[in-house]
Design an enzyme around this catalytic site. Structure first.
Site, PDB file in Angstrom:
ATOM      1  N   THR B 151      -0.890 -16.558 -23.445  1.00 42.27           N
ATOM      2  CA  THR B 151      -1.347 -17.914 -23.711  1.00 42.27           C
ATOM      3  C   THR B 151      -0.867 -18.366 -25.084  1.00 42.27           C
ATOM      4  OG1 THR B 151      -3.346 -17.557 -22.431  1.00 42.27           O
ATOM      5  CG2 THR B 151      -3.436 -19.293 -24.103  1.00 42.27           C
ATOM      6  N   ARG B 179      -6.940 -18.759  -9.567  1.00 44.32           N
ATOM      7  CA  ARG B 179      -7.466 -17.827 -10.583  1.00 44.32           C
ATOM      8  C   ARG B 179      -7.483 -18.509 -11.957  1.00 44.32           C
ATOM      9  NH1 ARG B 179      -5.338 -15.825 -15.679  1.00 44.32           N
ATOM     10  NH2 ARG B 179      -6.352 -13.853 -16.128  1.00 44.32           N
ATOM     11  N   VAL B 180      -8.579 -18.355 -12.671  1.00 43.65           N
ATOM     12  CA  VAL B 180      -8.705 -18.926 -13.999  1.00 43.65           C
ATOM     13  C   VAL B 180      -8.960 -17.815 -15.007  1.00 43.65           C
ATOM     14  CG1 VAL B 180     -10.087 -20.454 -15.459  1.00 43.65           C
ATOM     15  CG2 VAL B 180      -9.559 -21.107 -13.126  1.00 43.65           C
ATOM     16  N   GLY B 181      -8.272 -17.877 -16.129  1.00 39.24           N
ATOM     17  CA  GLY B 181      -8.484 -16.903 -17.199  1.00 39.24           C
ATOM     18  C   GLY B 181      -9.376 -17.479 -18.279  1.00 39.24           C
ATOM     19  N   ASP B 182      -9.224 -16.975 -19.497  1.00 37.72           N
ATOM     20  CA  ASP B 182     -10.092 -17.412 -20.581  1.00 37.72           C
ATOM     21  C   ASP B 182      -9.624 -18.720 -21.233  1.00 37.72           C
ATOM     22  OD1 ASP B 182      -7.872 -15.616 -21.490  1.00 37.72           O
ATOM     23  OD2 ASP B 182      -8.505 -16.421 -23.414  1.00 37.72           O
ATOM     24  N   GLY B 203      -4.541 -12.863 -23.815  1.00 42.93           N
ATOM     25  CA  GLY B 203      -4.735 -11.529 -23.251  1.00 42.93           C
ATOM     26  C   GLY B 203      -5.307 -11.624 -21.863  1.00 42.93           C
ATOM     27  N   LEU B 204      -5.896 -10.538 -21.412  1.00 42.96           N
ATOM     28  CA  LEU B 204      -6.438 -10.500 -20.060  1.00 42.96           C
ATOM     29  C   LEU B 204      -7.729 -11.323 -20.009  1.00 42.96           C
ATOM     30  CD1 LEU B 204      -6.158  -9.399 -17.183  1.00 42.96           C
ATOM     31  CD2 LEU B 204      -7.579  -7.461 -17.893  1.00 42.96           C
ATOM     32  N   GLY B 205      -7.638 -12.502 -19.418  1.00 50.08           N
ATOM     33  CA  GLY B 205      -8.757 -13.440 -19.389  1.00 50.08           C
ATOM     34  C   GLY B 205     -10.011 -12.851 -18.772  1.00 50.08           C
TER      35      GLY B 205
END
Lengths: 317, 317
Positions: B151, B179-182, B203-205
């Site tokens: 991101t 899919r939604v991350g942070d 990073g990994l949401g």
């Protein structure tokens, strides 16, 4: 051995009663939270959650839900999901996945179909009628259309000391398509750590996500605050800050329980909730903002309950 | 008068250089942050943000973005939006709305169309080729498909003391639809308070939303911690807690700047970023997790930069 359950709004009471029965019989926090939220989702007269929930501005019922496990911090969430009987169950299932655990829109609905979750037309005739009536009122009176955003949020503690939290909501009435509130958002709509406690929110999601109050309440409990002190501190200082900086604070109410089964709430609007634990039988209370950053909490009156029952079932003209 | 800008990854550097030029000429934090993020969104060789970003498992490029104003706490966000040239601009525009300020899926795309934002097929031939190649690799080697989630997140401070934060991402490569991350999630992907400072994550949401680290870093700065101490405290204690409780912590990196233009970062993986302020010219650094909850930060080497340039433009076979 201690256990407990707390949930937002009078609508959660039957679910809380059942939750305490299950917790006493050593039910797990995860099962109990899911079951509690499902009870609210399934009831057709609650117009802000699940079946019977109110649709968006286009007449489509889009739902949000989330589930968090306080032992592992696993989170599953959905937003803008349609025509699935129990969004909370989809969210819980997603929490098992390391990736793709928050799904929105068609992707969320698709997931629920592939995973075999029960499909259901969630828009009742009654909800559709309320929507039509509202459209007319807005047209006639040039009203602000947004009103009503009563999320069910629940925190439970089981006899093993595990805690979970769940939320479910059809969101702001007359919301625009794809609008998401705080309910599926970690830290804003919910947060739980079994070594500390959990919290959940209901209210104007757009404002709740400005404050991350669920996270903040759990953090304060982790510093040794009681759930009530944590709620009072977090909610009223944020209400004041938002009023000053943003100009206005929308309605919001928070519930919390720690890992001893002690509980607290804080709110800037009249707010009902249901709570019980290994010592106290389940009971509905009504809360209001008190003086000096405190919360006034009273048992609900029979008059209030009767009026509520009448109101939610009143014919829609 | 102080000002400053910090942003995630080497890819943000050209945007940071321009941001500092604008801030020196008294540009507003909001305009500067939007402009910085747009620079990254527009560049075709950055495959995790905007144009040229990698598509989801169905081959569709879905994007997430958010914008927050630290003066007022206004937030706008989109998730799963398609075919719009600058998701960050859509997010910023949404932040002006009191309701419906977080939109997902078709609802988000619809909003961007109605509001007249520039439409663009954001999937480049190159990104499509990488996707096809990856599909083949996954089939042949039975690989875990998920990889890459860089991101762009940026925090800026202007001469008036206003701060804003923006994020933009095409999300996890090969993510499932919706899919939604942070990145669009307040508290997890970003947070800012002009009276304190701001933070953003990459990073990994799925793991970042378990910790609300952006909120936590801003909170710690509000207690008087330097940005570096706040990042170190929040990130490494959460890394340890997640490793213990969840079994594993995904990759994550956080950046922060306070309202004096001081900055900090922390990361559990090799992480580049770009930063500058009224005293220090813009520069790219490389950070790694150090000993005892500290961060090792070094200026980037010419070798690293050359290899990077070559890598991002390498032909796709």
């Amino acid at each position: 051995m201690v256990w407990g359950a707390i949930a937002t709004w009078r609508m959660a009471h039957e679910g809380v009663v059942e939750a305490l029965r299950l917790l006493e019989k050593n039910g797990t926090s995860g099962d109990v939270t899911e079951n509690l939220i499902k009870t609210v989702e399934d009831y057709p007269y609650y117009k802000s959650v699940g079946y019977g929930g109110l649709p968006n501005s286009e007449g489509i019922l889009e739902m949000d839900a989330a589930y968090m496990d306080g032992d592992t911090f696993k989170i599953g969430a959905v937003a803008g999901i349609t025509d699935v009987k129990n969004p909370i169950s989809v969210a819980r299932k997603l929490s098992e996945d390391k990736f793709n655990s928050f799904r929105v829109g068609d992707g969320a609905t698709k997931y629920s179909i592939i995973e075999g979750f029960e499909r259901k037309n969630m828009l009742t005739k009654r909800a559709h009628k309320i929507w039509e009536k509202r459209l007319e009122e807005i047209r006639e009176n040039n009203l602000n259309p947004y009103d009503g955003h009563d999320t069910v949020g629940a925190v439970t503690l089981d006899q093993e000391g595990s805690m979970t939290v769940g939320t479910s909501s059809s969101g702001l009435f007359m919301k625009k398509p794809g609008r998401v509130g705080d309910s599926p958002l970690s830290g804003s709509g919910f947060y739980v750590d079994s070594e500390i406690g959990g919290a959940a929110a209901t209210g104007l999601g757009e404002d709740l996500m400005k404050g991350c109050l669920s996270y903040e309440i759990v953090r304060l409990m982790g510093e040794g605050e009681t759930p009530q002190a944590a709620c009072d501190k977090a909610v009223y200082s944020f209400h004041d800050k938002l009023s000053k900086r943003y100009g206005k604070a929308g309605a919001f109410s928070l519930i919390a329980m720690n890992n001893k089964g002690e509980w607290g709430v804080a709110t800037n609007v009249e707010f009902t909730f249901s709570v019980g634990n290994s010592k106290e039988p389940p009971q509905i209370f009504i809360a209001n903002k008190g003086k000096n950053h405190t919360t006034d909490i009273q048992p609900i009156s029979q008059e209030w309950l009767s009026a509520y029952e009448k109101r939610i079932k009143a014919p829609i003209e």
